[in-house]
Scaffold this active site. Structure first.
Site, PDB file in Angstrom:
ATOM      1  N   GLY A  18      42.496  49.344  37.109  1.00  0.00           N
ATOM      2  CA  GLY A  18      43.162  48.047  37.071  1.00  0.00           C
ATOM      3  C   GLY A  18      44.103  47.847  38.253  1.00  0.00           C
ATOM      4  O   GLY A  18      44.223  48.693  39.141  1.00  0.00           O
ATOM      5  N   GLU A  38      40.811  44.314  44.707  1.00  0.00           N
ATOM      6  CA  GLU A  38      40.742  43.000  44.050  1.00  0.00           C
ATOM      7  C   GLU A  38      41.792  42.030  44.595  1.00  0.00           C
ATOM      8  O   GLU A  38      42.085  41.014  43.966  1.00  0.00           O
ATOM      9  CB  GLU A  38      40.956  43.162  42.537  1.00  0.00           C
ATOM     10  CG  GLU A  38      39.982  44.085  41.845  1.00  0.00           C
ATOM     11  CD  GLU A  38      38.562  43.542  41.793  1.00  0.00           C
ATOM     12  OE1 GLU A  38      38.301  42.460  42.371  1.00  0.00           O
ATOM     13  OE2 GLU A  38      37.718  44.200  41.167  1.00  0.00           O
ATOM     14  N   HIS A  53      45.376  42.917  35.817  1.00  0.00           N
ATOM     15  CA  HIS A  53      43.930  43.138  35.676  1.00  0.00           C
ATOM     16  C   HIS A  53      43.740  44.555  35.156  1.00  0.00           C
ATOM     17  O   HIS A  53      44.145  45.523  35.804  1.00  0.00           O
ATOM     18  CB  HIS A  53      43.226  42.961  37.019  1.00  0.00           C
ATOM     19  CG  HIS A  53      41.796  43.424  37.006  1.00  0.00           C
ATOM     20  ND1 HIS A  53      40.891  43.056  36.026  1.00  0.00           N
ATOM     21  CD2 HIS A  53      41.109  44.233  37.856  1.00  0.00           C
ATOM     22  CE1 HIS A  53      39.720  43.605  36.273  1.00  0.00           C
ATOM     23  NE2 HIS A  53      39.829  44.332  37.379  1.00  0.00           N
TER      24      HIS A  53
END
Length: 737
Positions: A28, A81, A100
């Site tokens: 994440g 990301e 995330h």
């Protein structure tokens, strides 16, 4: 290292989620918008969150490009990301933090590609109408970033990425973490419901869903407007050295002392920032911080509360002066000395009220007290007959302000305004008076007009007969065109006796005037045969030994004094000006030399007040107090601007020397040109200003109504830095920080 606060938020979010089991190892990523910049702080790629430090967090711009900085993340690179995060921040100005993760229960729905419908009103209130599925795309690709951007435009705050994980967003870091945790809770419940009785899961009624979602959208719109309607904050580099009082050289009373303003305010830019503040919704303390503030007053200020509650039985409102009406209740002060006040409970505060501005030397200034005591020991405080310090005060005023050829002492600034208006009418034979809307010139019948709110005429003037203000007019601040039209209109009514202005703008510069404004007003007054009255109740001697008239190089016909003219001692007021105009104040009843006006006061020009004024002015000249206080105001203002930038607040800090403004709500900028906005927002903005003033007090700072401060000779660099550290603590408690 730049943007430390935002980096710290990222680390704190990761720690919280690790502790709660929502993150594992390096999976994440987490980011936080950097306020006032098109940048965000994000976790580095493939880095153990349990070991992550503030300096390891990366900075990325809104195009998804890494922005390395010295002392920052070093050789670390941001999460793969980062393009997805950048797209969300560009699309959603209300989003200030993103999480995330690959948490297990929500990920199970990602494999099922099963959206979560509206199961509870809590879910809809914080996450949105549904938790939608974002179409699959490979991790770290522009395709995935675009797919996410399309979905987040819906205004929902939680999403499931097909065969990947989840994204939760929030208006601040704590809200983003809360939304992520709520998503996992809802995912567990939904999965259990599906496995228990497939196809029989019931959702909440559509009407309830729309109400809950409406509240969510309202919050998002409010937060978004704070970014969309904001202007770029004043940038103050972390390594910039703040202005210092020690930079000012010592002077002697015979020297040209200068003035409190080192550089005149950029008025157009300041007004642009103030208008942007008023365009946004209010932004005040978090609810928990407000409770802490109120708890301070209840637990630490019990003696103040007790005595002011008693006072309500004998004093209207419990206090005798408007400055003392503070939220949630007045503080009772036992001791004042220099830059500090001490209340009945022993709490010590930095004093930026300075009694509303008169104590330029600082409170309870010893050298003046000692000299006044020696005079009073001989004469007592009042004799009713002439005393030499009446003349000494008039002479020293003329020495530093030569345009004050004659001076008449009175009891207060309010009385001095009344006398100046009466003198102007007597001298000119004209009746009309024009003031600037929003300005405060005391509480006399004639000028309680357009009070605080420009364009409000008599709305704040209860208990005053209509005839008392029948010959008073107001012009909007800065609006020379309106002023000229009023002068033309008045010509048809017999002419204008006087135009009265605060030379720095209404309410001590709450609406600051351009540098050439006073010169333009002087020109109009000369053209129309009106007298120009400067209200220097606040600015007289505070601006400098020559007053605002000396600073601007504009000579008024009459000048109103108050506050500083007796150094903070009582009976502080008077009016001075050209000898031919001042002759109307001549004493006696013979009337041989023309029309005399009736003014008076048993205690006016008493030895106590006149001696105090004389010695205070001497000390201001000796110490160069106005200039030193002005530099303290510069240091305070620049430090506040740095803090506002640090926390990404919409607040506006500016100063005119030792008069410092800190606008958090902009309530003083509302006017009758936008009456609907005034009606809708006046109460909320005033409440915010009061709450912030209380928060400052709870952190040891006394201000004027939470929006204005006066610095003094007592404010050393150390005092200002102490105050800035306390403001830092308050700003950290503002909603969304």
């Amino acid at each position: 290292m730049k943007h430390r606060l935002s980096r710290q938020h990222v680390v704190d979010m990761c720690r919280t989620m690790l502790d709660r089991g929502y993150l594992k190892a390096t999976e994440g990523n987490v980011s936080v918008r950097i306020p006032g910049h098109e940048l965000y702080a994000v976790t580095p790629s493939n880095y153990d969150y349990d070991k992550m430090r503030v300096e390891d967090v990366c900075i990325v711009d809104f195009q998804g490009k890494h922005v390395p900085d010295e002392g920052g993340a070093g050789g670390l690179v941001p999460s793969i990301e980062c393009g997805m995060h950048a797209n969300i921040y560009r699309e959603r100005p209300d989003v200030n933090a993103i999480v995330h993760t690959h948490q297990p229960y929500a990920s199970a729905l990602a494999f099922l590609r099963k959206p979560i419908p509206a199961l509870t009103d809590e879910q809809v209130r914080f996450l949105g109408k549904e938790v939608a599925i974002i179409d699959y795309a490979p991790s770290g690709t522009g395709f995935l970033a675009k797919n996410v951007q399309k979905k987040v435009a819906s205004g929902d705050n939680a999403f499931i990425i097909a065969n990947h994980g989840v994204v939760a967003v929030g208006t601040d870091p704590s809200r983003a973490v809360f939304n992520m945790a709520l998503l996992e809770k809802v995912s567990i419940a939904y999965l259990m419901a599906l496995t228990t009785e497939a196809g029989k899961v019931y959702t909440i009624p559509a009407a309830i869903r729309e109400i809950a979602f409406g509240k969510l959208k309202k919050d998002e719109k409010r937060i978004a407007s704070q970014i969309v309607d904001a202007v770029e904050p004043v940038r103050v580099p972390d390594d910039e050295e703040l202005p210092s009082v020690s930079d000012i050289p010592e002077t002697s009373p015979e020297e040209d002392h200068g003035y409190m303003i080192s550089e005149y305010l950029d008025v157009p830019d300041t007004m642009r920032r103030l208008k942007a503040l008023v365009a946004q919704p209010v932004r005040g303390l978090r609810h928990d911080a407000l409770l802490d503030t109120l708890n301070y007053f209840e637990t630490k200020c019990r003696a103040s509360k007790e005595i002011t509650e008693r006072a309500k039985k004998r004093i209207p409102g419990g206090v005798q002066h408007n400055l003392a009406f503070n939220y949630p209740f007045p503080l009772a002060i036992d001791k004042a000395e220099g830059a500090h006040l001490t209340d009945r409970d022993g709490n010590v505060y930095i004093d930026f009220l300075q009694a509303g501005g008169p104590t330029i030397l600082g409170s309870n200034y010893g050298p003046v007290n000692e000299q006044v005591a020696a005079v009073i020991k001989e004469s007592g405080p009042v004799t009713g007959l002439f005393h030499e310090y009446e003349l000494k005060l008039a002479e020293i005023i003329n020495r530093y302000m030569p345009h004050i050829e004659m001076y008449r002492s009175l009891g207060s600034g309010t009385e001095a305004v009344m006398a100046a208006v009466r003198a102007a009418r007597a001298k000119t034979g004209k009746k009309m008076v024009i003031k600037v809307g929003g300005a405060y010139h005391g509480w006399s019948d004639t000028v309680v007009y357009g009070l605080r709110v420009p364009g409000s005429f008599r709305m704040n003037a209860k208990g005053i007969p209509w005839g008392a203000t029948g010959r008073t007019r107001e012009a909007f601040p800065h609006d020379l065109g309106t002023l000229k039209r009023k002068l033309i209109e008045n010509r048809l009514r017999g002419g204008t006796a006087a135009v009265i202005v605060e030379p720095f703008g209404p309410e001590s510069g709450t609406r600051p005037v351009p540098h050439d404004y006073n010169a333009a007003v002087r020109k109009l007054c000369t053209e129309f045969g009106a007298l120009l009255i400067f209200d220097e109740v606040v600015t007289g001697f505070r601006t400098g030994m020559g007053g605002a008239a000396g600073y601007f190089g504009v000579t008024p016909d009459l000048t109103v004094f108050g506050k500083a003219v007796s150094g903070g001692y009582p009976m502080a007021g008077g009016v001075g000006g050209r000898a031919d105009i001042m002759s109307v104040f001549g004493s006696g009843l013979d009337g041989k030399s023309g029309a005399h006006i009736q003014v008076g006061g048993t205690l006016s020009a008493n030895p106590l007040s006149c001696a105090a004024g004389y010695f205070a002015i001497q000390e201001m000249a000796r110490t160069n107090a106005p200039v030193l206080a002005g530099r303290a105001g510069d240091r305070l203002t620049r430090g506040l601007q740095r803090l506002i930038d640090k926390y990404g607040l919409p607040y506006v800090a500016y100063n005119q020397g030792s008069i410092v403004h800190l606008e958090c709500s902009g309530v003083m900028l509302l006017d009758m040109r936008s009456p609907i906005k005034l009606l809708k927002e006046n109460k909320a903005r005033k409440t915010l200003m009061e709450q912030m003033g209380a928060a400052y007090a709870a952190h040891g700072i006394i201000t004027l109504a939470g929006s204005r401060m006066y610095t003094s000779l007592a404010d050393t660099d150390e005092v200002i830095d102490d105050a800035l550290a306390r403001f830092d603590q308050v700003f950290a408690q503002v909603e969304g920080v």
